[in-house]
Design a protein around this motif. Structure first.
Motif, PDB file in Angstrom:
ATOM      1  N   THR A  80      27.751  39.224  35.982  1.00  0.00           N
ATOM      2  CA  THR A  80      27.448  38.286  37.077  1.00  0.00           C
ATOM      3  C   THR A  80      26.298  37.344  36.721  1.00  0.00           C
ATOM      4  N   ASN A 123      38.983  38.547  36.140  1.00  0.00           N
ATOM      5  CA  ASN A 123      39.261  39.379  37.309  1.00  0.00           C
ATOM      6  C   ASN A 123      37.977  39.952  37.893  1.00  0.00           C
ATOM      7  N   PRO A 125      36.268  39.162  40.487  1.00  0.00           N
ATOM      8  CA  PRO A 125      36.317  39.470  41.928  1.00  0.00           C
ATOM      9  C   PRO A 125      36.937  40.843  42.206  1.00  0.00           C
ATOM     10  N   TYR A 126      37.949  41.213  41.422  1.00  0.00           N
ATOM     11  CA  TYR A 126      38.577  42.526  41.578  1.00  0.00           C
ATOM     12  C   TYR A 126      37.611  43.626  41.136  1.00  0.00           C
ATOM     13  N   ASP A 129      34.771  44.823  43.252  1.00  0.00           N
ATOM     14  CA  ASP A 129      35.149  45.783  44.303  1.00  0.00           C
ATOM     15  C   ASP A 129      35.520  47.147  43.721  1.00  0.00           C
ATOM     16  N   TRP A 145      46.201  43.083  43.478  1.00  0.00           N
ATOM     17  CA  TRP A 145      45.317  41.969  43.107  1.00  0.00           C
ATOM     18  C   TRP A 145      46.094  40.893  42.341  1.00  0.00           C
TER      19      TRP A 145
END
Lengths: 261, 261
Positions: A80, A123, A125-126, A129, A145
């Motif tokens: 990130t 991926n 964003p996946y 989580d 997804w």
């Protein structure tokens, strides 16, 4: 090079062996304590996780199913923060630097291969989580997804893709995703800005259970049989790049979140 | 794997091509600005140099003759700080983890190959006096250093070497140093604590000018012809590990100071 014909049989056998080994699973978590006093890592997660990450990126770590639990915050910060984008950008730069040295042939058979997940698309964003790779892969969650077709492009990969297309390379997208995900994958790639590929190759029913290294090597060899010169290959997994019918230059994008044999 | 015999010729050709490409020189300093806006790196040496280092370790950088000038302090900090030792130690751990999965055969033909410079021995004392890779390689200076036979062992490599010997692996030391440096090299290895190797292989007169990838592949293939099973290979250069007659598992030690095609 003169002795190559003499040892071609060993080359075949040993690269074959190498392909098999590369799919063997060694769990660093279990094995590390058995082979080290671990003192220099024991109390320093940053030091340990940076070393683990380098070992994973250089394929020294062998197979692994989860990131070390102590490295979740390291992987989160890496993925990130600025370093991941910077690392991807410099690899894109080196890829384009190499591509610019290729003498393109008017026959239109100069090719470049891209993987999809963590190569053209991210991926993140996946995985945000799902513990950044600290959770065991869950196929049904993952398929859900993929069906959303919402994975963003890695910006430096999109730049490279478009630059190579401009230069006249035929682009083949070679992914471990399944044939039944063709429409979602194609839709996601287009929404992310990727267009004009020569081929989108997915795993068919007959590819089930075959290690990615072998599946992707077999697909590359079909392209070579078709007269294509595979100058470059870009992927986040060594199984995207190793095996047989390899590209003249392979470019390994960073991915500390998961390993595919 | 069933299609391997069909594509063995492509395997040979493309790995051959890969060997040649791996010795091509691309200068990241010249090329980066031509292929990137560079904004994410322009004013941040730490970010850029960490990305350059990862690109070099993963063989994405291609050939290079000097480290980027802006990265001299990064390389100095890396090589003289804790991270280098930590990175070497975890690679040694993964190497031993793999070795412990090998079913040893009583025929005494289970082998492991080690490179010398920046693998068994560290030449950091020499490179501290030569800009940590920011100076162009000077052969006469280097030969003077080799003659001193004072290069220390990399501690985690010495631990790995001794553990593998204990497990019954036959150890072959395969170096790009020249045959005329055999005595100094052997003396240095012994002073650093390395003993009991099965063979110490150096470049002969006929190997002059051959890329390291080819020279080392040819030497490995001779071992394979002799019935040895090369389970592991440890080296700081991809030219120690790639090519033909490759080990079942290769382990890349970090070296941001120089590149050998």
């Amino acid at each position: 090079m003169s002795s190559q014909p003499l040892i071609s049989v060993f080359l075949l056998l040993l690269v074959g062996g190498s392909v098999l080994e590369s799919s063997a699973t060694l769990d660093p978590i279990i094995r590390l304590p058995t082979t080290s006093d671990g003192l220099s890592h024991g109390d320093d997660d940053g030091l340990y996780c940076a070393s683990w990450h380098l070992a994973a990126e250089t394929n020294n770590a062998g197979g692994w199913k989860q990131i070390p639990s102590r490295c979740q915050s390291y992987v989160k910060s890496y993925m990130t923060g600025k370093q991941f984008d910077s690392d991807c950008e410099i690899i894109s730069n080196f890829s384009l630097a190499f591509a610019s040295t290729v003498e393109m042939d008017p026959d239109g058979k100069d090719a470049w291969i891209f993987d999809v997940d963590e190569t053209l698309l991210t991926n993140l964003p996946y995985y945000m989580d799902h513990g950044f790779g600290s959770e065991i892969f869950n196929e049904s969650c993952w398929d859900g997804w993929v069906a959303l077709a919402e994975a963003p492009a890695i910006p430096s990969s999109l730049n490279l893709y478009n630059a190579l297309k401009q230069m006249g390379f035929k682009i083949f997208v070679l992914t471990g995703r399944s044939e039944h995900q063709r429409q979602d994958t194609s839709k996601n790639l287009e929404l992310a800005g990727y267009t004009g590929w020569e081929g989108l190759i997915l795993r068919g029913a007959s590819d089930r259970g075959i290690p990615a290294t072998v599946y992707k090597s077999e697909r590359r060899s079909i392209l070579v049989n078709g007269g294509y010169r595979i100058h470059g290959s870009s992927g986040d997994q060594w199984s995207d790049l190793l095996g047989f019918a390899v590209a003249k230059r392979s470019f390994k994008l960073p991915n500390p979140m998961y390993y595919i044999p």
